[in-house]
Design a protein around this motif. Structure first.
Motif, PDB file in Angstrom:
ATOM      1  N   GLN A   2       6.726  -3.468  12.764  1.00  0.00           N
ATOM      2  CA  GLN A   2       5.484  -3.990  12.217  1.00  0.00           C
ATOM      3  C   GLN A   2       5.513  -4.036  10.691  1.00  0.00           C
ATOM      4  O   GLN A   2       4.888  -4.909  10.093  1.00  0.00           O
ATOM      5  N   TYR A   3       6.265  -3.143  10.061  1.00  0.00           N
ATOM      6  CA  TYR A   3       6.318  -3.139   8.603  1.00  0.00           C
ATOM      7  C   TYR A   3       7.171  -4.299   8.093  1.00  0.00           C
ATOM      8  O   TYR A   3       6.868  -4.889   7.050  1.00  0.00           O
ATOM      9  N   GLY A   7       5.752  -7.143   5.748  1.00  0.00           N
ATOM     10  CA  GLY A   7       6.453  -7.513   4.519  1.00  0.00           C
ATOM     11  C   GLY A   7       6.745  -9.006   4.474  1.00  0.00           C
ATOM     12  O   GLY A   7       6.576  -9.660   3.435  1.00  0.00           O
ATOM     13  N   GLY A 137      -0.653   1.416  11.439  1.00  0.00           N
ATOM     14  CA  GLY A 137       0.528   2.073  10.900  1.00  0.00           C
ATOM     15  C   GLY A 137       0.152   3.120   9.875  1.00  0.00           C
ATOM     16  O   GLY A 137      -1.022   3.344   9.586  1.00  0.00           O
ATOM     17  N   GLU A 138       1.168   3.717   9.329  1.00  0.00           N
ATOM     18  CA  GLU A 138       0.952   4.700   8.270  1.00  0.00           C
ATOM     19  C   GLU A 138       0.606   3.972   6.980  1.00  0.00           C
ATOM     20  O   GLU A 138       1.269   2.996   6.612  1.00  0.00           O
ATOM     21  N   ALA A 140       1.038   4.664   3.828  1.00  0.00           N
ATOM     22  CA  ALA A 140       2.092   4.588   2.815  1.00  0.00           C
ATOM     23  C   ALA A 140       3.112   3.505   3.168  1.00  0.00           C
ATOM     24  O   ALA A 140       3.549   2.737   2.301  1.00  0.00           O
ATOM     25  N   ALA A 141       3.480   3.406   4.435  1.00  0.00           N
ATOM     26  CA  ALA A 141       4.456   2.401   4.863  1.00  0.00           C
ATOM     27  C   ALA A 141       3.869   0.991   4.755  1.00  0.00           C
ATOM     28  O   ALA A 141       4.570   0.046   4.370  1.00  0.00           O
ATOM     29  N   ILE A 142       2.598   0.864   5.070  1.00  0.00           N
ATOM     30  CA  ILE A 142       1.933  -0.436   4.930  1.00  0.00           C
ATOM     31  C   ILE A 142       1.925  -0.856   3.467  1.00  0.00           C
ATOM     32  O   ILE A 142       2.221  -2.008   3.126  1.00  0.00           O
ATOM     33  N   VAL A 144       4.009   0.090   1.070  1.00  0.00           N
ATOM     34  CA  VAL A 144       5.374  -0.242   0.652  1.00  0.00           C
ATOM     35  C   VAL A 144       5.745  -1.638   1.137  1.00  0.00           C
ATOM     36  O   VAL A 144       6.317  -2.444   0.389  1.00  0.00           O
ATOM     37  N   ALA A 145       5.435  -1.958   2.391  1.00  0.00           N
ATOM     38  CA  ALA A 145       5.744  -3.284   2.936  1.00  0.00           C
ATOM     39  C   ALA A 145       5.009  -4.372   2.155  1.00  0.00           C
ATOM     40  O   ALA A 145       5.588  -5.413   1.823  1.00  0.00           O
ATOM     41  N   THR A 148       6.497  -4.591  -1.492  1.00  0.00           N
ATOM     42  CA  THR A 148       7.842  -5.169  -1.453  1.00  0.00           C
ATOM     43  C   THR A 148       7.774  -6.664  -1.153  1.00  0.00           C
ATOM     44  O   THR A 148       8.434  -7.472  -1.824  1.00  0.00           O
TER      45      THR A 148
END
Length: 174
Positions: A2-3, A7, A137-138, A140-142, A144-145, A148
């Motif tokens: 999903q990330y 992205g 989702g988490e 932080a990961a969302i 970052v995606a 980026t």
């Protein structure tokens, strides 16, 4: 996955909103470059220019609405293919038309633009074909995606400038 999908959506969304905004600022230059490419009859150029801007805006708007994101990625994939074909036809005819994909650049269309469109088409297809999980989702990961994807989208939109960074400096000027 999903990330990666997120992205891809941010990357494609950034590229297309940058294209829309820059074309709106320099619309007549975009119309002129499309006319100079000679891939369409002259009477269709203005309507085609408006259609391109509207379609690019639709990509961004679809990507901004989660349930419509797959449609945005599919439309982006189709547009990128059409743009690549138009550039290749223009190159085959030995037209040296400035790339107005993102505004008022004077860099002539070339294979770098076709390659950029190909890579972006692969990103759009990847985002479309990978399974996207509906589970949250988490954070932080969302983030970052999203960051980026946005950064890579701006880099893709400014490809001509990125290429110039790596070209040798002319020795004739001080």
């Amino acid at each position: 996955m999903q990330y990666l999908v997120l992205g891809a959506q941010f990357l494609i969304g950034t590229v297309f909103i940058a294209a829309v905004m820059s074309k709106l600022v320099a619309f007549q230059l975009f119309v002129q470059s499309l006319r100079e490419m000679r891939v369409l009859p002259a009477r269709w150029v203005h309507l085609a220019s408006l259609t391109v801007v509207a379609a690019e805006c639709a990509v961004f708007l679809c990507l901004a609405i989660p349930v419509a994101a797959p449609a945005g990625l599919a439309l982006a994939f189709c547009l990128l293919g059409a743009f690549s074909i138009a550039i290749l036809v223009s190159l085959r005819r030995k037209q040296h038309v400035p790339c107005r994909c993102f505004g008022s650049s004077t860099t002539p269309l070339g294979m770098a633009h076709v390659i950029r469109n190909g890579v972006l088409a692969v990103v759009a297809a990847t985002g479309l074909l990978l399974p996207d999980r509906d589970a949250p989702g988490e954070a932080a990961a969302i983030l970052v995606a999203a960051i980026t994807g946005t950064f890579l989208g701006f880099a893709a939109a400014r490809l001509d400038d990125v290429i110039k960074l790596f070209q040798p400096v002319s020795a004739g000027r001080g």
